[in-house]
Each structure stands twice: as structure tokens, then as C-alpha cells.
Design a protein around this motif. Structure first.
Motif, mmCIF file in Angstrom:
data_model
loop_
_atom_site.group_PDB
_atom_site.id
_atom_site.type_symbol
_atom_site.label_atom_id
_atom_site.label_comp_id
_atom_site.label_asym_id
_atom_site.label_seq_id
_atom_site.Cartn_x
_atom_site.Cartn_y
_atom_site.Cartn_z
ATOM 1 N N ILE A 157 8.183 6.628 4.465
ATOM 2 C CA ILE A 157 7.515 7.925 4.555
ATOM 3 C C ILE A 157 6.477 8.081 3.441
ATOM 4 C CG2 ILE A 157 7.865 10.423 4.347
ATOM 5 C CD1 ILE A 157 10.638 9.947 5.679
ATOM 6 N N LEU A 158 6.822 7.638 2.235
ATOM 7 C CA LEU A 158 5.876 7.707 1.117
ATOM 8 C C LEU A 158 4.653 6.829 1.381
ATOM 9 C CD1 LEU A 158 8.272 7.661 -1.976
ATOM 10 C CD2 LEU A 158 6.883 9.575 -1.148
ATOM 11 N N PHE A 159 4.862 5.688 2.032
ATOM 12 C CA PHE A 159 3.754 4.803 2.391
ATOM 13 C C PHE A 159 2.806 5.521 3.357
ATOM 14 C CE2 PHE A 159 3.163 -0.082 2.760
ATOM 15 C CZ PHE A 159 1.792 0.051 2.637
ATOM 16 N N PHE A 160 3.360 6.248 4.307
ATOM 17 C CA PHE A 160 2.549 7.017 5.261
ATOM 18 C C PHE A 160 1.749 8.097 4.533
ATOM 19 C CE2 PHE A 160 1.768 10.407 8.320
ATOM 20 C CZ PHE A 160 1.328 9.709 9.445
ATOM 21 N N ILE A 161 2.403 8.774 3.606
ATOM 22 C CA ILE A 161 1.721 9.813 2.820
ATOM 23 C C ILE A 161 0.592 9.194 1.999
ATOM 24 C CG2 ILE A 161 2.000 11.452 0.911
ATOM 25 C CD1 ILE A 161 4.879 11.931 1.942
ATOM 26 N N SER A 162 0.856 8.029 1.417
ATOM 27 C CA SER A 162 -0.137 7.344 0.602
ATOM 28 C C SER A 162 -1.382 7.000 1.414
ATOM 29 C CB SER A 162 0.457 6.059 0.011
ATOM 30 O OG SER A 162 -0.529 5.305 -0.668
ATOM 31 N N ASP A 163 -1.189 6.417 2.591
ATOM 32 C CA ASP A 163 -2.332 6.051 3.425
ATOM 33 C C ASP A 163 -3.122 7.283 3.871
ATOM 34 O OD1 ASP A 163 -2.144 3.311 3.350
ATOM 35 O OD2 ASP A 163 -0.900 3.145 5.135
ATOM 36 N N MET B 169 -1.711 6.136 -5.239
ATOM 37 C CA MET B 169 -1.013 4.995 -5.838
ATOM 38 C C MET B 169 0.413 5.343 -6.264
ATOM 39 S SD MET B 169 -2.919 2.513 -5.365
ATOM 40 C CE MET B 169 -1.822 1.345 -6.194
ATOM 41 N N LEU B 170 0.666 6.595 -6.598
ATOM 42 C CA LEU B 170 2.032 7.009 -6.937
ATOM 43 C C LEU B 170 2.939 6.856 -5.716
ATOM 44 C CD1 LEU B 170 4.007 8.326 -8.996
ATOM 45 C CD2 LEU B 170 3.329 10.546 -8.021
ATOM 46 N N THR B 171 2.513 7.406 -4.585
ATOM 47 C CA THR B 171 3.330 7.331 -3.366
ATOM 48 C C THR B 171 3.379 5.898 -2.825
ATOM 49 O OG1 THR B 171 1.363 8.073 -2.147
ATOM 50 C CG2 THR B 171 3.041 9.728 -2.662
ATOM 51 N N SER C 81 3.111 2.958 -4.633
ATOM 52 C CA SER C 81 3.939 2.104 -5.492
ATOM 53 C C SER C 81 5.423 2.411 -5.322
ATOM 54 C CB SER C 81 3.528 2.271 -6.958
ATOM 55 O OG SER C 81 2.171 1.962 -7.143
ATOM 56 N N ILE C 82 5.762 3.701 -5.368
ATOM 57 C CA ILE C 82 7.165 4.082 -5.195
ATOM 58 C C ILE C 82 7.620 3.762 -3.779
ATOM 59 C CG2 ILE C 82 8.803 6.015 -5.183
ATOM 60 C CD1 ILE C 82 7.126 7.341 -7.337
ATOM 61 N N GLY C 83 6.743 3.993 -2.795
ATOM 62 C CA GLY C 83 7.087 3.712 -1.410
ATOM 63 C C GLY C 83 7.409 2.248 -1.185
ATOM 64 N N GLU C 84 6.526 1.352 -1.650
ATOM 65 C CA GLU C 84 6.768 -0.085 -1.499
ATOM 66 C C GLU C 84 8.047 -0.498 -2.232
ATOM 67 O OE1 GLU C 84 5.173 -2.626 0.094
ATOM 68 O OE2 GLU C 84 3.014 -2.253 0.118
ATOM 69 N N PHE C 85 8.259 0.055 -3.423
ATOM 70 C CA PHE C 85 9.456 -0.292 -4.194
ATOM 71 C C PHE C 85 10.723 0.141 -3.461
ATOM 72 C CE2 PHE C 85 12.733 0.958 -7.310
ATOM 73 C CZ PHE C 85 12.970 -0.293 -7.893
ATOM 74 N N LEU C 86 10.718 1.350 -2.915
ATOM 75 C CA LEU C 86 11.915 1.843 -2.229
ATOM 76 C C LEU C 86 12.177 1.064 -0.927
ATOM 77 C CD1 LEU C 86 11.649 5.723 -2.694
ATOM 78 C CD2 LEU C 86 13.082 4.093 -3.942
ATOM 79 N N ILE C 87 11.114 0.698 -0.225
ATOM 80 C CA ILE C 87 11.292 -0.129 0.977
ATOM 81 C C ILE C 87 11.994 -1.427 0.605
ATOM 82 C CG2 ILE C 87 10.071 -1.534 2.697
ATOM 83 C CD1 ILE C 87 7.938 0.657 2.820
ATOM 84 N N VAL C 88 11.491 -2.082 -0.430
ATOM 85 C CA VAL C 88 12.071 -3.350 -0.862
ATOM 86 C C VAL C 88 13.496 -3.161 -1.383
ATOM 87 C CG1 VAL C 88 11.903 -5.140 -2.654
ATOM 88 C CG2 VAL C 88 9.870 -4.472 -1.363
#
Length: 214
Positions: free
Chosen positions: A172-178, A199-201, A203-210
Motif C-alpha cells: 500500500i505504501l508503494f502505491f502511495i509513493s508512486d 521516498m519515505l513511503t 523506502s519503508i514500503g519496499e522494506f516492509l514488503i521484503v
């Protein structure tokens, strides 16, 4: 290796966010490549059986980051293609853990409708600001990001636990980021004046996905 890569990720992300606030493009470009490379190293070091699809998802995200650093619509479009491929590989990462029999058909339909409407609303706000040739490719791209989100939600509904919830929040954060990136990049009167939120959403988005996939 795991701890070192995590420290590099945190430090490079923090410096990059600082540079984003200061609109320091040079420092942003120096630090951006380290965010995904350290996250990839963290993923590989954190699991005994890293999935190739997840590795490829992170690699194509990293490639997308590099293309977006170059000024110009052409490079932005090429970066978008890299991220589009990344989303597809993330979908492949989620499928391993999805039991579709546990996902209600109505939920699938409602999620599809939700993301189609959400993306349409976003692009109704952006239409007059976007290059004509990019409008539909970007619209398709954000729909694919929404599809990645849907599969993250399907994974969560198949087995609700800490890991699946974490990945879902990351998606969801990745979607918000884009979505934020499109406004920052193309809408000149946008209230978002820097790439900080993007970049905040991201970076955190990619980290949480992983983290949820480990």
C-alpha cells in the motif's frame, strides 16, 4: 552481513530523505542506489532460500531508481517500465503463499473496482499536467501497481499473520509513493514540493514488503 546491510539501508535512506527535504539533487543521486542494493543484500542474508522472483523484483526496482535519476520524460518512461516488471515479480513472490479458495470472489471483484476507481480519480487530477503520450502508459502502470496490491491482500487473506500484514502495508505504501511521485513530478502547483514523501513511503514500503516475505 544481515546487520551490515540493514545498517547501510537505514543510513542511506536517512541521508536520502534529508537530501530530499533540502532538494539536494546531487546528494539524492549519490545515496539512492544504495537503498535497494542494501535491501537486496538484507533479503538474501535473512533467508536460507531466497526466491529468485523476489530478487528480480528488487533488481528491477533498483534499475527503475537509476533511470528515474536521469532528467527527461524518456528516461522516466523507461524507469516506469522497470518498475512495472518489478511489480509483476512481486506478484510472483506473493503467489507462493496464496490459497485462492480462501479468497472470496466478491472481495476480488471489489478490490478490482476500488483500484480502478482510485487510479481513475488520481489521473483525472493529473490529466492536464501529463504529456499526452505518457497518460495511458502511466495509467496502466498504476493499475499494475494496484494489481500487485491486490495480490498482497489475497496473500494476507489466505493466511492472516504478522508477515502477510506487514507485506500488505508495504504494498500500500508503494502505491502511495508512486501516486505521490506523479504529482511531484508533473503537477507544478502540487502542495508536495519535494520527493520526501515519495521516498519515505517508497523506502519503508519496499522494506516492509521484503520483511514480510522473509
Amino acid at each position: 552481513m544481515k546487520l551490515i546491510s540493514l545498517v547501510v539501508f537505514v543510513i542511506s535512506t536517512a541521508i536520502h530523505l534529508y537530501a530530499s527535504l533540502r532538494k539536494d539533487k546531487k546528494l539524492r543521486n549519490y545515496t539512492k542506489p544504495f537503498i535497494l542494493t542494501s535491501l537486496l543484500a538484507f533479503y538474501v542474508a535473512s533467508t536460507s532460500e531466497p526466491k529468485l522472483v523476489t530478487i528480480l523484483a528488487l533488481i528491477f526496482s533498483w534499475i527503475g531508481d537509476l533511470w528515474l535519476m536521469i532528467p527527461g520524460v524518456k528516461w522516466f518512461a523507461i524507469g516506469g517500465v522497470s518498475f512495472m516488471i518489478s511489480h509483476m515479480f512481486f506478484v510472483g513472490s506473493y503467489i507462493y503463499d496464496i490459497t485462492f479458495a480462501k479468497v472470496n470472489t466478491l472481495v476480488i471483484i471489489l478490490l478490482a473496482i476500488f483500484f480502478i476507481i482510485t487510479v481513475s480519480i488520481i489521473f483525472s487530477k493529473l490529466k492536464k499536467h501529463l504529456p499526452t503520450k505518457l497518460f495511458y502508459p502511466m495509467y496502466l502502470y498504476l493499475l499494475i501497481n494496484g494489481t500487485m496490491n491486490c495480490f498482497a491482500i489475497f496473500r494476507m487473506l489466505s493466511n492472516v499473520n504478522q508477515n502477510t500484514i506487514i507485506t500488505c502495508v508495504g504494498a500500500i505504501l508503494f502505491f502511495i509513493s508512486d501516486s505521490a511521485l506523479f504529482f511531484v513530478r508533473f503537477k507544478k502547483d502540487c502542495k508536495l514540493k519535494t520527493h520526501f514523501l515519495v521516498m519515505l513511503t517508497y523506502s519503508i514500503g519496499e522494506f516492509l514488503i521484503v520483511l514480510g516475505l522473509i
